[in-house]
Design a protein around this motif. Structure first.
Motif, PDB file in Angstrom:
ATOM      1  N   THR A  15      -3.284 -11.659  -2.607  1.00 54.32           N
ATOM      2  CA  THR A  15      -3.591 -10.287  -2.194  1.00 54.32           C
ATOM      3  C   THR A  15      -3.281 -10.080  -0.719  1.00 54.32           C
ATOM      4  O   THR A  15      -2.661  -9.080  -0.329  1.00 54.32           O
ATOM      5  CB  THR A  15      -5.089  -9.987  -2.426  1.00 54.32           C
ATOM      6  N   GLY A  16      -3.706 -11.050   0.090  1.00 57.00           N
ATOM      7  CA  GLY A  16      -3.461 -10.935   1.523  1.00 57.00           C
ATOM      8  C   GLY A  16      -1.992 -10.886   1.848  1.00 57.00           C
ATOM      9  O   GLY A  16      -1.557 -10.065   2.667  1.00 57.00           O
ATOM     10  N   SER A  17      -1.193 -11.728   1.179  1.00 54.01           N
ATOM     11  CA  SER A  17       0.232 -11.714   1.532  1.00 54.01           C
ATOM     12  C   SER A  17       0.897 -10.432   1.062  1.00 54.01           C
ATOM     13  O   SER A  17       1.803  -9.926   1.732  1.00 54.01           O
ATOM     14  CB  SER A  17       0.946 -12.947   0.981  1.00 54.01           C
ATOM     15  N   PHE A  72       2.822  -7.947   3.528  1.00 55.35           N
ATOM     16  CA  PHE A  72       4.197  -7.508   3.270  1.00 55.35           C
ATOM     17  C   PHE A  72       4.288  -5.990   3.317  1.00 55.35           C
ATOM     18  O   PHE A  72       5.195  -5.426   3.935  1.00 55.35           O
ATOM     19  CB  PHE A  72       4.668  -8.026   1.900  1.00 55.35           C
ATOM     20  N   LEU A  73       3.306  -5.311   2.665  1.00 56.00           N
ATOM     21  CA  LEU A  73       3.350  -3.843   2.662  1.00 56.00           C
ATOM     22  C   LEU A  73       3.187  -3.310   4.086  1.00 56.00           C
ATOM     23  O   LEU A  73       3.819  -2.319   4.463  1.00 56.00           O
ATOM     24  CB  LEU A  73       2.247  -3.292   1.767  1.00 56.00           C
ATOM     25  N   GLY A  74       2.360  -3.990   4.878  1.00 54.19           N
ATOM     26  CA  GLY A  74       2.199  -3.560   6.256  1.00 54.19           C
ATOM     27  C   GLY A  74       3.487  -3.657   7.046  1.00 54.19           C
ATOM     28  O   GLY A  74       3.862  -2.731   7.769  1.00 54.19           O
ATOM     29  N   SER A  75       4.205  -4.773   6.883  1.00 55.00           N
ATOM     30  CA  SER A  75       5.456  -4.911   7.628  1.00 55.00           C
ATOM     31  C   SER A  75       6.497  -3.917   7.127  1.00 55.00           C
ATOM     32  O   SER A  75       7.272  -3.366   7.910  1.00 55.00           O
ATOM     33  CB  SER A  75       5.970  -6.341   7.533  1.00 55.00           C
ATOM     34  N   ALA A  83      -3.179  -2.274   7.003  1.00 52.16           N
ATOM     35  CA  ALA A  83      -2.681  -3.253   6.042  1.00 52.16           C
ATOM     36  C   ALA A  83      -2.802  -4.670   6.585  1.00 52.16           C
ATOM     37  O   ALA A  83      -3.234  -5.578   5.870  1.00 52.16           O
ATOM     38  CB  ALA A  83      -1.231  -2.940   5.694  1.00 52.16           C
ATOM     39  N   THR A  84      -2.482  -4.866   7.866  1.00 51.48           N
ATOM     40  CA  THR A  84      -2.529  -6.248   8.350  1.00 51.48           C
ATOM     41  C   THR A  84      -3.953  -6.711   8.600  1.00 51.48           C
ATOM     42  O   THR A  84      -4.223  -7.896   8.501  1.00 51.48           O
ATOM     43  CB  THR A  84      -1.712  -6.407   9.637  1.00 51.48           C
ATOM     44  N   LEU A 140      -6.315 -13.213   3.501  1.00 48.59           N
ATOM     45  CA  LEU A 140      -5.533 -14.466   3.530  1.00 48.59           C
ATOM     46  C   LEU A 140      -6.375 -15.606   4.093  1.00 48.59           C
ATOM     47  O   LEU A 140      -6.464 -16.693   3.495  1.00 48.59           O
ATOM     48  CB  LEU A 140      -4.287 -14.255   4.383  1.00 48.59           C
ATOM     49  N   ILE A 141      -7.031 -15.349   5.200  1.00 48.06           N
ATOM     50  CA  ILE A 141      -7.826 -16.410   5.828  1.00 48.06           C
ATOM     51  C   ILE A 141      -9.038 -16.741   4.975  1.00 48.06           C
ATOM     52  O   ILE A 141      -9.419 -17.906   4.830  1.00 48.06           O
ATOM     53  CB  ILE A 141      -8.216 -15.983   7.257  1.00 48.06           C
TER      54      ILE A 141
END
Lengths: 231, 120
Positions: B14-16, B20-23, B42-43, B50-51
């Motif tokens: 989910t985090g990645s 990705f959507l944020g970038s 998003a990030t 992620l963490i």
């Protein structure tokens, strides 16, 4: 007469360098083998340090590190000297608009955390990646944050130079103590402790803490001088 | 495969995806405020989950990871607030292009204030 002396000195210097460099066999096996194995072996057996890079930077080649710190000190001093002449109103800063109250209170909360991280990085320099230079830079970024958030935040220049000079003096004193005890500059003279614990590595943590203080003071001075430049 | 590892893996994926959507948003959005929106929201969520996923995979790191999450939740919105405010003060206004459905209320309030100040 002056020119003659300069030419004579340059000739002596060129002769010395020539003797040194012509005697070296670049590209021979002497350079690819030998030194690195000794470093790797002595790091664990004699110094009890987990981080080989640290042991090389601070202990085996500690004299170079003293030179690096001196270069940084000279750069900071020269920057201060150059900008000081251009500056007429000491302590005045041109700010386009004051930062918002969110940024002000937020950076007040973030500042201790950043300082703590910097101290952690240079205290654990002999166990984990990072060290005095990195930790000092992190502390200087904390001061940069405060200087950006508050346009009237001021750092005492006298305090900075006192911290910087004391750290430098203690670095040299530790080096000379090693010289007195074992015959080489910055030779380890303290008990080395157990591998991978905080109190290990003899003089390495002490020297790294001193470097951390010195770099933090120097870079904070540089940031302060640049921000307060007025033309 | 234990339940902790499954939860951790789902959180990391989910985090990645969010990162990705944020970038992608930073690349594709039209103006600076939309980009800050994509880059912050998003990030923040992406990095946090992620963490946290890593924390579920290695339960002994969980306390440190909670501290990092608090730090991200605290510093990330703060820095993008400072960025957006600085951009607005430097007169990079939001992209409106004469669309009647869009408006910049902050600017109108500010210009009204300035007019009142000039009058008084």
């Amino acid at each position: 007469m002056k020119k003659l002396i300069v030419i004579l000195l340059l000739a002596v210097l060129a002769w010395d360098l020539g003797v040194i460099f012509l005697g070296l066999n670049f590209g021979n096996e002497h350079f690819t083998e030998g030194v690195k194995d000794q470093y790797l072996e002595k790091t664990v057996t004699e110094l009890n340090v987990a981080n080989t890079v640290t042991s090389i930077v601070v202990n085996f080649r500690g004299f170079d590190t003293l030179g690096e710190v001196t270069v940084l000190f000279l750069a900071a001093t020269a920057l201060g000297g150059i900008l000081y002449k251009k500056r007429h109103h000491v302590g005045e800063r041109s700010v386009l608009f004051p930062s918002s109250s969110l940024v002000m209170s937020g950076s007040k909360l973030l500042f201790p955390a950043i300082i703590l991280l910097g101290v952690y990085v240079f205290v654990h320099g002999h166990l984990s990646p990072g060290g005095g230079f990195q930790g000092g830079t992190i502390i200087a970024t904390g001061f940069l944050l405060m200087l950006l958030a508050y346009d009237n935040y001021s750092v005492s220049h006298n305090l900075l130079s006192i911290v910087e000079s004391l750290a430098g003096i203690f670095f040299v004193v530790i080096g000379l103590l090693g010289f007195m005890n074992h015959g080489t500059f910055l030779e380890n003279f303290l008990p080395t402790g157990t591998l991978n614990s905080l109190f290990s590595g003899g003089v390495i943590p002490i020297v790294y803490i001193l470097i951390g203080f010195k770099v933090a003071a120097e870079l904070t001075g540089v940031i302060y001088t640049v921000l307060h430049e007025k033309d | 495969m234990s339940i902790m590892e499954i939860i951790g893996g789902i959180l990391i994926i989910t985090g990645s995806i969010f990162l990705f959507l944020g970038s992608l948003g930073i690349l594709r959005m039209p103006d600076i405020y939309n980009r800050i929106q994509a880059g912050t929201k998003a990030t923040t969520l992406g990095a946090m989950s992620l963490i946290l996923g890593v924390g579920f995979l290695e339960p002994s790191w969980l306390l440190k990871i909670l501290i990092i999450i608090i730090f991200i939740a605290y510093s990330n919105p703060l820095s993008s607030h400072a960025l957006a405010r600085a951009m607005y003060k430097r007169k990079w206004y939001p992209l409106i292009k004469g669309d009647p459905e869009k408006m910049d209320a902050y600017r109108e309030v500010n210009t009204n204030k300035e007019k009142e100040e000039v009058k008084s």
